[in-house]
Motif scaffolding. Structure first.
Motif, PDB file in Angstrom:
ATOM      1  N   ALA A   1       0.838  -1.205   0.000  1.00 26.71           N
ATOM      2  CA  ALA A   1       0.000   0.000   0.000  1.00 26.71           C
ATOM      3  C   ALA A   1       0.874   1.256   0.000  1.00 26.71           C
ATOM      4  CB  ALA A   1      -0.938  -0.007   1.199  1.00 26.71           C
ATOM      5  N   GLU A   2       1.909   1.254   0.816  1.00 30.94           N
ATOM      6  CA  GLU A   2       2.833   2.398   0.863  1.00 30.94           C
ATOM      7  C   GLU A   2       3.534   2.582  -0.477  1.00 30.94           C
ATOM      8  OE1 GLU A   2       5.528   2.403   4.212  1.00 30.94           O
ATOM      9  OE2 GLU A   2       3.909   1.776   5.571  1.00 30.94           O
ATOM     10  N   ARG A   3       3.952   1.504  -1.089  1.00 31.25           N
ATOM     11  CA  ARG A   3       4.625   1.579  -2.388  1.00 31.25           C
ATOM     12  C   ARG A   3       3.696   2.176  -3.440  1.00 31.25           C
ATOM     13  NH1 ARG A   3       5.307  -0.818  -7.249  1.00 31.25           N
ATOM     14  NH2 ARG A   3       3.576  -2.252  -6.955  1.00 31.25           N
TER      15      ARG A   3
ATOM     16  N   LEU B   1      -5.729   4.678  -3.119  1.00 28.49           N
ATOM     17  CA  LEU B   1      -6.272   3.421  -2.620  1.00 28.49           C
ATOM     18  C   LEU B   1      -7.797   3.460  -2.710  1.00 28.49           C
ATOM     19  CD1 LEU B   1      -4.113   2.817   0.588  1.00 28.49           C
ATOM     20  CD2 LEU B   1      -3.631   2.159  -1.783  1.00 28.49           C
ATOM     21  N   ALA B   2      -8.387   2.432  -3.322  1.00 27.45           N
ATOM     22  CA  ALA B   2      -9.840   2.311  -3.375  1.00 27.45           C
ATOM     23  C   ALA B   2     -10.372   1.887  -2.012  1.00 27.45           C
ATOM     24  CB  ALA B   2     -10.258   1.302  -4.444  1.00 27.45           C
TER      25      ALA B   2
ATOM     26  N   VAL C   1      -5.593  -4.816   0.391  1.00 27.18           N
ATOM     27  CA  VAL C   1      -5.665  -3.412  -0.010  1.00 27.18           C
ATOM     28  C   VAL C   1      -6.136  -3.430  -1.463  1.00 27.18           C
ATOM     29  CG1 VAL C   1      -3.238  -3.235  -0.753  1.00 27.18           C
ATOM     30  CG2 VAL C   1      -4.497  -1.176  -0.074  1.00 27.18           C
ATOM     31  N   HIS C   2      -6.967  -2.459  -1.825  1.00 29.80           N
ATOM     32  CA  HIS C   2      -7.541  -2.430  -3.171  1.00 29.80           C
ATOM     33  C   HIS C   2      -7.229  -1.106  -3.860  1.00 29.80           C
ATOM     34  CE1 HIS C   2      -9.990  -5.449  -1.049  1.00 29.80           C
ATOM     35  NE2 HIS C   2     -10.004  -6.044  -2.221  1.00 29.80           N
ATOM     36  N   VAL C   3      -6.934  -1.194  -5.148  1.00 29.69           N
ATOM     37  CA  VAL C   3      -6.718  -0.017  -5.988  1.00 29.69           C
ATOM     38  C   VAL C   3      -7.517  -0.217  -7.277  1.00 29.69           C
ATOM     39  CG1 VAL C   3      -4.412   0.405  -5.038  1.00 29.69           C
ATOM     40  CG2 VAL C   3      -4.647  -0.944  -7.130  1.00 29.69           C
ATOM     41  N   ARG C   4      -7.597   0.841  -8.067  1.00 32.78           N
ATOM     42  CA  ARG C   4      -8.220   0.749  -9.396  1.00 32.78           C
ATOM     43  C   ARG C   4      -7.164   1.057 -10.441  1.00 32.78           C
ATOM     44  NH1 ARG C   4     -13.853   0.510  -9.772  1.00 32.78           N
ATOM     45  NH2 ARG C   4     -14.912   0.768  -7.791  1.00 32.78           N
TER      46      ARG C   4
ATOM     47  N   TYR D   1      -3.328  -9.043  -1.625  1.00 35.14           N
ATOM     48  CA  TYR D   1      -3.704  -9.721  -0.394  1.00 35.14           C
ATOM     49  C   TYR D   1      -2.530 -10.506   0.174  1.00 35.14           C
ATOM     50  CZ  TYR D   1      -3.925 -14.133  -2.945  1.00 35.14           C
ATOM     51  OH  TYR D   1      -3.601 -15.249  -3.686  1.00 35.14           O
ATOM     52  N   GLY D   2      -2.619 -10.747   1.470  1.00 33.34           N
ATOM     53  CA  GLY D   2      -1.635 -11.558   2.170  1.00 33.34           C
ATOM     54  C   GLY D   2      -2.294 -12.180   3.376  1.00 33.34           C
TER      55      GLY D   2
END
Length: 136
Positions: free
Chosen positions: A87-89, A97-98, A112-115, A125-126
């Motif tokens: 997410a930081e990257r 971030l979505a 964490v989700h993005v578009r 995911y992890g």
């Protein structure tokens, strides 16, 4: 980082499950009578197609009923070692971030989700870890 699967979000889980199992003929270890709200179908090697109840996934993203549209049907899912570092990257590259890094205890994962530029959702995911912040 490994793209592990493609996830389809479905409104009629039983019918869609039967379609991929019986019509398309994809192998699955999930049983029809107990399938839902999630199932996986083998695509070969370590790749698979996931089916997930659309309403539950959009709830997890924080997309409220009034904001929902019919255009959210699929996700590219990428496994990462550290969701928070990813997410930081992404934010460092200017990606919005979505949905922020979030623990999903019932799923045993952190996401964490993005578009992408076309509006498609990408999930990183992890494994869910002990402190709820992506650390063991």
């Amino acid at each position: 980082m490994i793209a592990s699967h493609f996830r389809l979000l479905v409104s009629n889980f039983p019918e869609t499950f039967r379609f991929y199992r019986e019509v398309i003929g994809l192998p699955t270890e999930y049983r029809p009578e107990s399938a839902g709200p999630y199932a996986e179908f083998q695509l070969g090697g370590d790749r698979y197609l996931g089916l997930f109840d659309r309403t539950l996934m959009l709830d997890a993203l924080g997309i409220h009923a009034s904001e929902r549209s019919l255009d959210v049907h699929s996700f590219l899912c990428i496994c990462v070692d550290d969701v928070d570092a990813e997410a930081e990257r992404l934010e460092g590259l200017g990606v919005e971030l979505a949905a922020p890094p979030t623990d999903h205890e019932p799923w045993g994962m952190r996401t964490v989700h993005v578009r992408d530029p076309e509006g498609n959702i990408v999930e990183f995911y992890g494994a869910l870890r002990g402190d709820g912040q992506g650390q063991p």
